[in-house]
Scaffold this active site. Structure first.
Site, PDB file in Angstrom:
ATOM      1  N   SER A 134       0.854  -1.178   0.000  1.00 52.17           N
ATOM      2  CA  SER A 134       0.000   0.000   0.000  1.00 52.17           C
ATOM      3  C   SER A 134       0.900   1.240   0.000  1.00 52.17           C
ATOM      4  O   SER A 134       1.705   1.422   0.912  1.00 52.17           O
ATOM      5  CB  SER A 134      -0.883  -0.038   1.259  1.00 52.17           C
ATOM      6  OG  SER A 134      -1.682   1.112   1.359  1.00 52.17           O
ATOM      7  N   LYS A 160      -0.886  -0.839  -4.528  1.00 50.47           N
ATOM      8  CA  LYS A 160      -2.126  -0.112  -4.196  1.00 50.47           C
ATOM      9  C   LYS A 160      -1.744   1.334  -3.938  1.00 50.47           C
ATOM     10  O   LYS A 160      -0.889   1.614  -3.099  1.00 50.47           O
ATOM     11  CB  LYS A 160      -2.770  -0.750  -2.960  1.00 50.47           C
ATOM     12  CG  LYS A 160      -3.791   0.106  -2.220  1.00 50.47           C
ATOM     13  CD  LYS A 160      -4.544  -0.725  -1.201  1.00 50.47           C
ATOM     14  CE  LYS A 160      -4.686  -0.020   0.134  1.00 50.47           C
ATOM     15  NZ  LYS A 160      -5.407  -0.834   1.136  1.00 50.47           N
ATOM     16  N   LEU A 161      -2.381   2.235  -4.660  1.00 48.38           N
ATOM     17  CA  LEU A 161      -2.120   3.663  -4.463  1.00 48.38           C
ATOM     18  C   LEU A 161      -3.225   4.254  -3.617  1.00 48.38           C
ATOM     19  O   LEU A 161      -4.421   4.084  -3.909  1.00 48.38           O
ATOM     20  CB  LEU A 161      -2.092   4.404  -5.806  1.00 48.38           C
ATOM     21  CG  LEU A 161      -1.037   3.974  -6.831  1.00 48.38           C
ATOM     22  CD1 LEU A 161      -1.141   4.876  -8.077  1.00 48.38           C
ATOM     23  CD2 LEU A 161       0.371   4.040  -6.243  1.00 48.38           C
ATOM     24  N   LYS A 162      -2.845   4.975  -2.580  1.00 46.11           N
ATOM     25  CA  LYS A 162      -3.823   5.729  -1.812  1.00 46.11           C
ATOM     26  C   LYS A 162      -4.205   6.944  -2.644  1.00 46.11           C
ATOM     27  O   LYS A 162      -3.327   7.607  -3.223  1.00 46.11           O
ATOM     28  CB  LYS A 162      -3.209   6.182  -0.487  1.00 46.11           C
ATOM     29  CG  LYS A 162      -2.981   5.033   0.485  1.00 46.11           C
ATOM     30  CD  LYS A 162      -4.306   4.481   1.000  1.00 46.11           C
ATOM     31  CE  LYS A 162      -4.087   3.531   2.170  1.00 46.11           C
ATOM     32  NZ  LYS A 162      -5.376   3.008   2.688  1.00 46.11           N
ATOM     33  N   ASP A 187      -7.096   3.030  -3.289  1.00 42.04           N
ATOM     34  CA  ASP A 187      -7.861   3.042  -2.036  1.00 42.04           C
ATOM     35  C   ASP A 187      -8.140   4.490  -1.634  1.00 42.04           C
ATOM     36  O   ASP A 187      -7.212   5.264  -1.396  1.00 42.04           O
ATOM     37  CB  ASP A 187      -7.055   2.330  -0.941  1.00 42.04           C
ATOM     38  CG  ASP A 187      -7.831   2.194   0.381  1.00 42.04           C
ATOM     39  OD1 ASP A 187      -8.998   2.633   0.448  1.00 42.04           O
ATOM     40  OD2 ASP A 187      -7.253   1.651   1.346  1.00 42.04           O
ATOM     41  N   ASN A 189     -10.259   5.409   1.021  1.00 45.25           N
ATOM     42  CA  ASN A 189     -10.603   5.582   2.437  1.00 45.25           C
ATOM     43  C   ASN A 189     -11.737   6.592   2.630  1.00 45.25           C
ATOM     44  O   ASN A 189     -11.616   7.528   3.429  1.00 45.25           O
ATOM     45  CB  ASN A 189      -9.371   5.994   3.260  1.00 45.25           C
ATOM     46  CG  ASN A 189      -8.373   4.859   3.434  1.00 45.25           C
ATOM     47  OD1 ASN A 189      -7.282   4.917   2.874  1.00 45.25           O
ATOM     48  ND2 ASN A 189      -8.730   3.821   4.165  1.00 45.25           N
ATOM     49  N   GLU A 212     -11.032   0.779  -3.856  1.00 47.93           N
ATOM     50  CA  GLU A 212     -11.390   0.412  -2.486  1.00 47.93           C
ATOM     51  C   GLU A 212     -12.050   1.589  -1.766  1.00 47.93           C
ATOM     52  O   GLU A 212     -11.518   2.705  -1.770  1.00 47.93           O
ATOM     53  CB  GLU A 212     -10.093  -0.010  -1.775  1.00 47.93           C
ATOM     54  CG  GLU A 212     -10.244  -0.493  -0.348  1.00 47.93           C
ATOM     55  CD  GLU A 212      -8.877  -0.919   0.245  1.00 47.93           C
ATOM     56  OE1 GLU A 212      -7.920  -1.120  -0.522  1.00 47.93           O
ATOM     57  OE2 GLU A 212      -8.788  -1.021   1.473  1.00 47.93           O
ATOM     58  N   ASP A 237     -13.945  -1.845   2.305  1.00 47.41           N
ATOM     59  CA  ASP A 237     -13.072  -2.045   3.461  1.00 47.41           C
ATOM     60  C   ASP A 237     -13.860  -1.568   4.688  1.00 47.41           C
ATOM     61  O   ASP A 237     -14.535  -2.364   5.364  1.00 47.41           O
ATOM     62  CB  ASP A 237     -11.762  -1.254   3.243  1.00 47.41           C
ATOM     63  CG  ASP A 237     -10.828  -1.201   4.448  1.00 47.41           C
ATOM     64  OD1 ASP A 237     -11.221  -1.650   5.539  1.00 47.41           O
ATOM     65  OD2 ASP A 237      -9.690  -0.701   4.315  1.00 47.41           O
ATOM     66  N   LYS A 261     -10.178  -7.383   7.165  1.00 49.92           N
ATOM     67  CA  LYS A 261      -9.225  -7.020   8.210  1.00 49.92           C
ATOM     68  C   LYS A 261      -9.798  -7.591   9.503  1.00 49.92           C
ATOM     69  O   LYS A 261     -10.859  -7.142   9.961  1.00 49.92           O
ATOM     70  CB  LYS A 261      -9.109  -5.492   8.343  1.00 49.92           C
ATOM     71  CG  LYS A 261      -8.398  -4.810   7.188  1.00 49.92           C
ATOM     72  CD  LYS A 261      -8.376  -3.307   7.383  1.00 49.92           C
ATOM     73  CE  LYS A 261      -7.683  -2.611   6.227  1.00 49.92           C
ATOM     74  NZ  LYS A 261      -7.846  -1.132   6.295  1.00 49.92           N
ATOM     75  N   GLY A 289      -4.551  -4.637   5.676  1.00 47.20           N
ATOM     76  CA  GLY A 289      -3.491  -4.454   6.666  1.00 47.20           C
ATOM     77  C   GLY A 289      -3.727  -3.178   7.436  1.00 47.20           C
ATOM     78  O   GLY A 289      -4.417  -2.266   6.966  1.00 47.20           O
TER      79      GLY A 289
HETATM   80  O1  OSB Z   1      -7.392   1.465   4.311  1.00 51.40           O
HETATM   81  O2  OSB Z   1      -6.227  -0.253   3.978  1.00 51.40           O
HETATM   82  C1  OSB Z   1      -6.408   0.811   4.580  1.00 51.40           C
HETATM   83  C2  OSB Z   1      -3.431   1.455   6.890  1.00 51.40           C
HETATM   84  C3  OSB Z   1      -4.062   2.027   7.975  1.00 51.40           C
HETATM   85  C4  OSB Z   1      -5.421   2.225   7.921  1.00 51.40           C
HETATM   86  C5  OSB Z   1      -6.156   1.851   6.789  1.00 51.40           C
HETATM   87  C6  OSB Z   1      -5.519   1.271   5.702  1.00 51.40           C
HETATM   88  C7  OSB Z   1      -4.127   1.105   5.744  1.00 51.40           C
HETATM   89  C8  OSB Z   1      -3.349   0.579   4.630  1.00 51.40           C
HETATM   90  C9  OSB Z   1      -2.019  -0.046   4.955  1.00 51.40           C
HETATM   91  O3  OSB Z   1      -3.667   0.704   3.468  1.00 51.40           O
HETATM   92  C10 OSB Z   1      -1.990  -1.488   4.672  1.00 51.40           C
HETATM   93  C11 OSB Z   1      -0.789  -2.155   5.298  1.00 51.40           C
HETATM   94  O4  OSB Z   1      -0.840  -2.529   6.493  1.00 51.40           O
HETATM   95  O5  OSB Z   1       0.212  -2.315   4.601  1.00 51.40           O
HETATM   96 MG    MG Z   2      -8.526   0.440   2.849  1.00 51.48          MG
END
Ligand code: OSB
Ligand code: MG
Length: 374
Positions: A134, A160-162, A187, A189, A212, A237, A261, A289
């Site tokens: 990520s 995976k790009l935020k 992702d 969020n 995501e 998620d 998760k 994760g």
């Molecule tokens: O949305 O997947 C998520 C980390 C903290 C909170 C939310 C997310 C994440 C990650 C990191 O994307 C994933 C990792 O543990 O490598």
């Molecule tokens: Mg996520």
């Protein structure tokens, strides 16, 4: 099994690099670890709640409080089986990450005593799991490309790009142009609204594996509407907090993929139920994760070896997160992490190192909280 007491440890671990998401920047983890002391033996659990309630309503200080005040006391000094834990904790609403940490510690204790690994317990069908990584929001495209290039050189099998409004189409285009057809997903969020459907559809031309959690967690129906206006599969998620929520979201057409998760859903046993719901309905799942230490990573890697986990997980190597892990490090080999085979989580906590980074600890047993320090 009887739970005699629980040790709680709060540790601070710096991340190797800041991790930026649509909800904030993280430079370290403040982790709550639990050690369950049972009549069968001991087991470790990791709470994935963040320092602030920004990913979900949970946060580490609140998790610690609810564990001490409401969750642990319900389990102490009575004969319980693992399957009972979630049922006994059910009257306390929410607090899935706190519950998951406690159940995890009990599960580890029981499996260590039985000589059975997490992988065996879950019915793992692989000895190693495919790993993605990520990638946080960067301050420029060249810096992003450098980070992605480093991860691809390290062997990660999926990127995976935020993303967030203002950092979405351009970074995806840049990564596609530089690195060709690497498995790629994004992702958000929860950073978008249904009014952004046209904009999000611009991502369709980049052949992403999935997008995501584009919309707020409670907007499940809106995800179903969005799914009719974008071709990229939608993965949930934050919205998926239980097997029931998963079944409902799938039936609504709100997601074509689900990220599991264990912390978010209240534990590994609920995570296993979601896996089964998804397999039954033909929905691919992958392991998410929460920047776990070696303790949480061990459990996640074991669960990711179940047959329904058909996409690479956010199960990255220890060195993607920390200079030094609190267990033996997980090391990437040909883009995969090995599933631990020893009993329970199958990892050993480096107690000396743990103690050196612990800023608070205490034990909750029959006589209440004792030996709090720090
Ligand atoms: O949305 O997947 C998520 C980390 C903290 C909170 C939310 C997310 C994440 C990650 C990191 O994307 C994933 C990792 O543990 O490598
Ligand atoms: Mg996520």
């Amino acid at each position: 099994m009887k739970l005699n007491s629980v040790e709680l440890h709060r540790i601070k671990l710096s991340l190797v690099a800041p991790f930026e998401t649509s909800f904030g920047v993280q430079t370290e983890r403040d982790v709550l670890l639990l050690k369950a002391i049972t009549d069968a033996g001991e087991g470790w659990g990791e709470c994935v709640a963040g320092e602030e309630p920004t990913y979900s309503s949970e946060y580490v200080e609140g998790a610690q409080e609810v564990l001490i005040r409401h969750l642990i006391p319900r389990l102490l000094n009575r004969e319980i089986s693992l399957a009972d834990v979630a049922r006994i904790l059910r009257p306390i609403h929410g607090h899935n990450m706190a519950k998951a940490a406690l159940e995890m510690a009990m599960l580890d204790a029981e499996l260590r005593a039985d000589g059975k690994s997490f992988g065996q317990f879950f019915g793992a069908t692989r000895t190693a799991v495919d790993c993605g990584v990520s990638v946080g929001i960067h301050s420029s495209i060249p810096e992003l490309l450098q980070t992605v290039g480093g991860y691809l050189d390290a062997g990660y099998l999926r990127i995976k790009l935020k993303i967030k409004p203002g950092w979405d189409v351009e970074p995806v285009r840049a990564v596609r142009e530089r690195f060709g057809d690497v498995p790629l997903q994004v992702d958000a969020n929860t950073a978008y609204s249904l009014a952004d459907a046209k904009h999000l559809a611009e991502l369709d031309r980049f052949d992403l594996l999935l997008i995501e959690q584009p919309l707020p967690e409670e907007e499940v129906l809106a995800h179903a509407k969005l799914a009719r206006n974008v071709k990229t599969p939608i993965c949930l998620d934050e919205s998926i907090t239980s097997a029931q929520a998963a079944a409902d979201a799938i039936e609504l057409g709100a997601c074509q993929v689900i990220n599991i998760k264990p912390g978010r859903v209240g534990g590994y046993l609920e995570g296993r139920k979601i896996h089964d719901v998804c397999v039954e309905r033909g929905i691919p799942v992958w392991m998410g994760g929460m920047l776990e230490t070696g303790i949480g990573r061990a459990g996640n890697v074991a669960m990711a070896a179940m047959p329904g986990f058909t996409l690479p997980g956010d199960t990255s190597a220890s060195d993607r997160y920390y200079h030094r892990d609190i267990t033996e490090p997980f090391v990437l080999q040909d883009g995969r992490l090995k599933v631990p085979t020893r009993p329970g989580l199958g990892v050993t906590v480096d107690r000396e190192y743990l103690d050196s980074i612990t800023f608070w600890s205490g034990t909750l047993g029959r006589g209440g909280m004792s030996a709090a320090s720090g």
